[in-house]
Design an enzyme around this catalytic site. Structure first.
Site, PDB file in Angstrom:
ATOM      1  N   HIS A 127       0.838  -1.198   0.000  1.00 30.17           N
ATOM      2  CA  HIS A 127       0.000   0.000   0.000  1.00 30.17           C
ATOM      3  C   HIS A 127       0.875   1.251   0.000  1.00 30.17           C
ATOM      4  O   HIS A 127       1.933   1.295   0.646  1.00 30.17           O
ATOM      5  CB  HIS A 127      -0.893   0.034   1.240  1.00 30.17           C
ATOM      6  CG  HIS A 127      -2.008  -0.959   1.207  1.00 30.17           C
ATOM      7  ND1 HIS A 127      -3.132  -0.788   0.451  1.00 30.17           N
ATOM      8  CD2 HIS A 127      -2.159  -2.146   1.846  1.00 30.17           C
ATOM      9  CE1 HIS A 127      -3.947  -1.810   0.623  1.00 30.17           C
ATOM     10  NE2 HIS A 127      -3.377  -2.661   1.454  1.00 30.17           N
ATOM     11  N   ALA A 141      12.658 -21.429   7.591  1.00 33.61           N
ATOM     12  CA  ALA A 141      11.325 -21.136   8.105  1.00 33.61           C
ATOM     13  C   ALA A 141      11.265 -19.767   8.760  1.00 33.61           C
ATOM     14  O   ALA A 141      12.202 -19.342   9.453  1.00 33.61           O
ATOM     15  CB  ALA A 141      10.913 -22.212   9.107  1.00 33.61           C
ATOM     16  N   ARG A 196      19.219 -13.373   5.661  1.00 40.63           N
ATOM     17  CA  ARG A 196      20.616 -13.151   5.282  1.00 40.63           C
ATOM     18  C   ARG A 196      21.193 -14.488   4.826  1.00 40.63           C
ATOM     19  O   ARG A 196      20.798 -15.551   5.328  1.00 40.63           O
ATOM     20  CB  ARG A 196      21.420 -12.584   6.446  1.00 40.63           C
ATOM     21  CG  ARG A 196      21.578 -13.550   7.596  1.00 40.63           C
ATOM     22  CD  ARG A 196      22.142 -12.910   8.838  1.00 40.63           C
ATOM     23  NE  ARG A 196      22.470 -13.907   9.853  1.00 40.63           N
ATOM     24  CZ  ARG A 196      21.585 -14.519  10.619  1.00 40.63           C
ATOM     25  NH1 ARG A 196      20.303 -14.270  10.479  1.00 40.63           N
ATOM     26  NH2 ARG A 196      21.993 -15.397  11.527  1.00 40.63           N
TER      27      ARG A 196
END
Length: 204
Positions: A123, A169, A189
């Site tokens: 947005h 994850a 990273r």
């Protein structure tokens, strides 16, 4: 419930449960396949396995390859000229959200873990009026071939993930990830490069 009565009830219902598994579940997959085929623009190959009816919003500009495995609870949205393209033999796990205002490309053989969010638009902020009417700014997302994205990952607009990369994850991917690399964390990273990634087994 009395344990004896419960045992008798379970014994009586077990054959019905087996009948449901053998008959109703395959019919449910056929229904899910037909519902998806009806909502997207191009044809849907019969080799695609659809375990539950995906929630489709927007234009339906979704192009799916062959031999896909689509789990229940998927949310697929395309707006304006946006498109979603998923290559052959990809696996899209339960609860994955794909939202494209421009383009999301997922390469052949890639696996997207449960409840991952891949959105190519944000947005606009700092405008007058309600945020919901502020419009969007989008940049395409490119996910290569044989990429493994773990459970609960967020992939942000403009990101490219190279072939054979692994994302651990719950990572939040804000920058490109090279081919063959392993990336983890918030923000994600790179912890292993292509030359050493084979020695790591990622969490899912």
């Amino acid at each position: 419930m009395n344990t004896g009565i419960k045992g008798l009830a379970v014994a009586a219902l077990t054959p019905l449960a087996g009948l449901r598994r053998r008959v109703l579940e395959p019919l449910g997959r056929l229904w899910s396949h037909a519902r998806l085929r009806e909502r997207i623009t191009p044809p849907l190959d019969p080799s695609v396995v659809v375990l539950g009816v995906p929630e489709i919003h927007g234009t339906g500009n979704i192009r799916l390859g062959r031999q896909l495995y689509l789990y229940p609870g998927l949310y697929l949205e395309t707006q304006g000229t946006g498109e979603i393209r998923i290559g052959d033999e990809a696996v899209i796990s339960r609860g994955v959200h794909l939202v494209a205002f421009e383009r999301i490309q997922i390469g052949e053989g890639s696996m997207i873990g449960e409840y991952t969010s891949i959105r190519d638009a944000n947005h606009r902020t700092g405008t007058e009026g309600a945020l919901r009417w502020s419009g969007h700014e989008s940049r395409p997302i490119e996910i290569g071939r044989q990429v493994w994205i773990g459970r609960g990952v967020t992939v942000l607009p403009g990101v490219a993930i190279g072939d054979g990369a692994v994302v651990g994850a719950n990572a939040v991917v804000t920058q490109d990830i090279p081919a063959g690399a392993v990336a983890v964390g918030i923000p994600a990273r790179v912890v292993k490069t292509a030359s050493t990634a084979r020695a790591v087994e990622p969490s899912r």
